[in-house]
Design an enzyme around this catalytic site. Sequence first.
Site, mmCIF file in Angstrom:
data_model
loop_
_atom_site.group_PDB
_atom_site.id
_atom_site.type_symbol
_atom_site.label_atom_id
_atom_site.label_comp_id
_atom_site.label_asym_id
_atom_site.label_seq_id
_atom_site.Cartn_x
_atom_site.Cartn_y
_atom_site.Cartn_z
ATOM 1 N NE ARG A 1 74.657 22.305 51.729
ATOM 2 C CZ ARG A 1 75.896 21.765 52.030
ATOM 3 N NH1 ARG A 1 76.561 20.993 51.264
ATOM 4 N NH2 ARG A 1 76.549 22.205 53.327
ATOM 5 N N GLY B 1 76.934 16.733 53.845
ATOM 6 C CA GLY B 1 77.313 17.244 52.779
ATOM 7 C C GLY B 1 77.908 16.315 51.767
ATOM 8 C CD GLU C 1 87.004 17.209 55.437
ATOM 9 O OE1 GLU C 1 86.326 16.562 55.912
ATOM 10 O OE2 GLU C 1 86.723 17.970 54.592
ATOM 11 C CG PHE D 1 72.632 9.305 54.814
ATOM 12 C CD1 PHE D 1 72.013 8.859 53.747
ATOM 13 C CD2 PHE D 1 73.189 10.454 54.767
ATOM 14 C CE1 PHE D 1 72.094 9.487 52.772
ATOM 15 C CE2 PHE D 1 73.269 11.266 53.781
ATOM 16 C CZ PHE D 1 72.656 10.805 52.559
ATOM 17 N NE ARG D 2 74.195 8.157 62.656
ATOM 18 C CZ ARG D 2 75.070 8.923 63.113
ATOM 19 N NH1 ARG D 2 75.864 8.072 64.086
ATOM 20 N NH2 ARG D 2 75.083 10.343 63.253
ATOM 21 C CG ASN E 1 85.957 23.481 60.140
ATOM 22 O OD1 ASN E 1 85.273 24.433 59.731
ATOM 23 N ND2 ASN E 1 85.250 22.207 59.904
ATOM 24 C CG ASN F 1 80.695 4.868 59.339
ATOM 25 O OD1 ASN F 1 81.412 4.164 59.849
ATOM 26 N ND2 ASN F 1 80.765 6.073 59.402
ATOM 27 C CG HIS G 1 83.281 17.786 50.544
ATOM 28 N ND1 HIS G 1 82.079 17.555 50.097
ATOM 29 C CD2 HIS G 1 82.983 18.270 51.607
ATOM 30 C CE1 HIS G 1 81.224 17.498 50.771
ATOM 31 N NE2 HIS G 1 81.651 18.170 52.017
ATOM 32 C CG LEU H 1 78.610 9.163 49.315
ATOM 33 C CD1 LEU H 1 78.202 7.816 48.849
ATOM 34 C CD2 LEU H 1 78.345 10.089 48.053
ATOM 35 N N GLY H 2 78.555 12.164 53.092
ATOM 36 C CA GLY H 2 78.255 12.672 54.134
ATOM 37 C C GLY H 2 76.974 13.663 54.335
ATOM 38 N NE ARG I 1 86.096 23.016 55.779
ATOM 39 C CZ ARG I 1 84.784 22.808 55.748
ATOM 40 N NH1 ARG I 1 84.238 23.099 57.189
ATOM 41 N NH2 ARG I 1 84.373 22.715 54.523
HETATM 42 P P1 ADP Z 1 79.395 16.089 57.488
HETATM 43 O O1 ADP Z 1 80.971 16.448 57.720
HETATM 44 O O2 ADP Z 1 78.844 16.775 56.216
HETATM 45 O O3 ADP Z 1 78.676 16.730 58.554
HETATM 46 P P2 ADP Z 1 79.736 13.504 57.774
HETATM 47 O O4 ADP Z 1 80.919 12.870 57.184
HETATM 48 O O5 ADP Z 1 79.992 13.430 59.404
HETATM 49 O O6 ADP Z 1 79.033 14.901 57.496
HETATM 50 O O7 ADP Z 1 78.529 12.520 57.662
HETATM 51 C C1 ADP Z 1 77.220 12.591 58.524
HETATM 52 C C2 ADP Z 1 76.238 11.456 57.891
HETATM 53 O O8 ADP Z 1 77.034 10.239 58.095
HETATM 54 C C3 ADP Z 1 74.973 11.537 58.748
HETATM 55 O O9 ADP Z 1 74.051 11.548 57.709
HETATM 56 C C4 ADP Z 1 75.054 10.131 59.424
HETATM 57 O O10 ADP Z 1 73.646 9.827 59.572
HETATM 58 C C5 ADP Z 1 75.907 9.533 58.374
HETATM 59 N N1 ADP Z 1 76.567 8.129 59.051
HETATM 60 C C6 ADP Z 1 77.330 8.423 60.368
HETATM 61 N N2 ADP Z 1 77.574 7.037 60.643
HETATM 62 C C7 ADP Z 1 76.768 6.220 60.124
HETATM 63 C C8 ADP Z 1 76.393 4.915 60.210
HETATM 64 N N3 ADP Z 1 77.095 4.129 61.137
HETATM 65 N N4 ADP Z 1 75.456 4.356 59.097
HETATM 66 C C9 ADP Z 1 75.067 5.079 58.061
HETATM 67 N N5 ADP Z 1 75.130 6.382 58.078
HETATM 68 C C10 ADP Z 1 75.888 7.033 59.110
#
Ligand code: ADP
Length: 398
Positions: free
Chosen positions: A241, A212, A384, A284-285, A7, A335, A180, A209-210, A91
Amino acid sequence: MNVLVINCGSSSLKYQLIDSVTEDVLAKGLCERIGIDGSQLVYQKAGCDKIKTKAPMPSHQEAISLVLNALMDPENGVIKSLDEIGAAGHRIVHGGEKFTESVVIDDEVIAAIEECSDLAPLHNPANLIGIHACQKLMPGKPMVAVFDTAFHQTMPEYAYLYGLPYEYYEKYGVRRYGFHGTSHKFVSNHLAEFLGKDIKDMKIIVCHLGNGSSVSAVKYGKCVDTSMGMTPLEGLIMGTRSGDIDPAIMEYIAKKENLDIAGVMEVLNKKSGVGGLSQISSDFRDLEDAQAEGNPAAIRTMAAFEYRVAKYIGAYVAAMNGVDAIAFTAGVGENGPVTRTGVCKFLGYLGVELDEEANHKRGFDNIISTPDSKVTVCVIPTDEELAIARETVRLVEK
Ligand code: ADP
């Protein structure tokens, strides 16, 4: 067969070597700061600690060369020679309308990916660099391109057209493509399997929900709508974004802040989303922690994020005239129990009822709705890289 999944970003490269028979990840890692001072290779053999090595990587070719050497390292490697890599899976972000599924890479495919570069100027050229580097380092090795956009190519015309002059679609390809796709396809298929149902009988909404984020409506196994658009900027409020906004805001902000188009795009892509809205963090953490402490900025940000997800779910229930199951996936989708609860509290009208005990478990495929819930809500971890490895083997062994 061992598959090397690549990737490639503009200054980074993530990789995994996957045994396609056991589906085990033999080793994985990333190259950071390619073409920039201070580049580093991170390598992790399954079951072992990460090894970080600073090494110059003036280009992606050096980066991939370092990855291959690490994989063959006599002490920490997992293979003895390149012969043990059966194929590489790449990818690719944008396949435009040309690619409706994964393909074996040849000169024609490379030319077509180049043609799509206008639509993803930051991503496709980087993806192509990865392909060229692999061709040089592993000549003759079969390679497969797996597109982020391909799964969404089944959307009906009324879902992918924007209310813009039609000639922009004809001349420039301005339309919804969605991203995605590898994850939406993997998760929707896996969800059906997990529930012991045939995907051809199901209406599924996938919430990826990440950092992105995107939502998709998958009716009888085919994507019928998705929240990202011509670019990944549209749709949900994301890490940095903005997602959907009134397009007139762009001119208004440009005048107020004295910005040109590039400046406004920078704000919308990098300084907005939950990071911009909260002014706390785009992670998000951090936001869930601040929310738990009663921080008002975190509370309003997460409320706006959750509401937007719920609004898209509502739209996709309409698009499919119903929904059987909703899947949460990716970083916060997998998570973040509090965020999932926040989304589902808007879904009472669908008869959604969460089982809070199940909702607080993590790390595996799980039903988080009660047995009485009219819609089954699940957490399905996405993968993925595994999806790319499976596609690669399917096409190479054909
Ligand atoms: P990308 O692939 O788009 O970079 P990910 O799918 O890895 O994103 O998601 C990243 C997001 O998920 C971050 O904002 C991270 O804080 C959140 N995240 C990961 N672990 C946790 C958790 N234990 N609780 C809440 N949010 C989480």
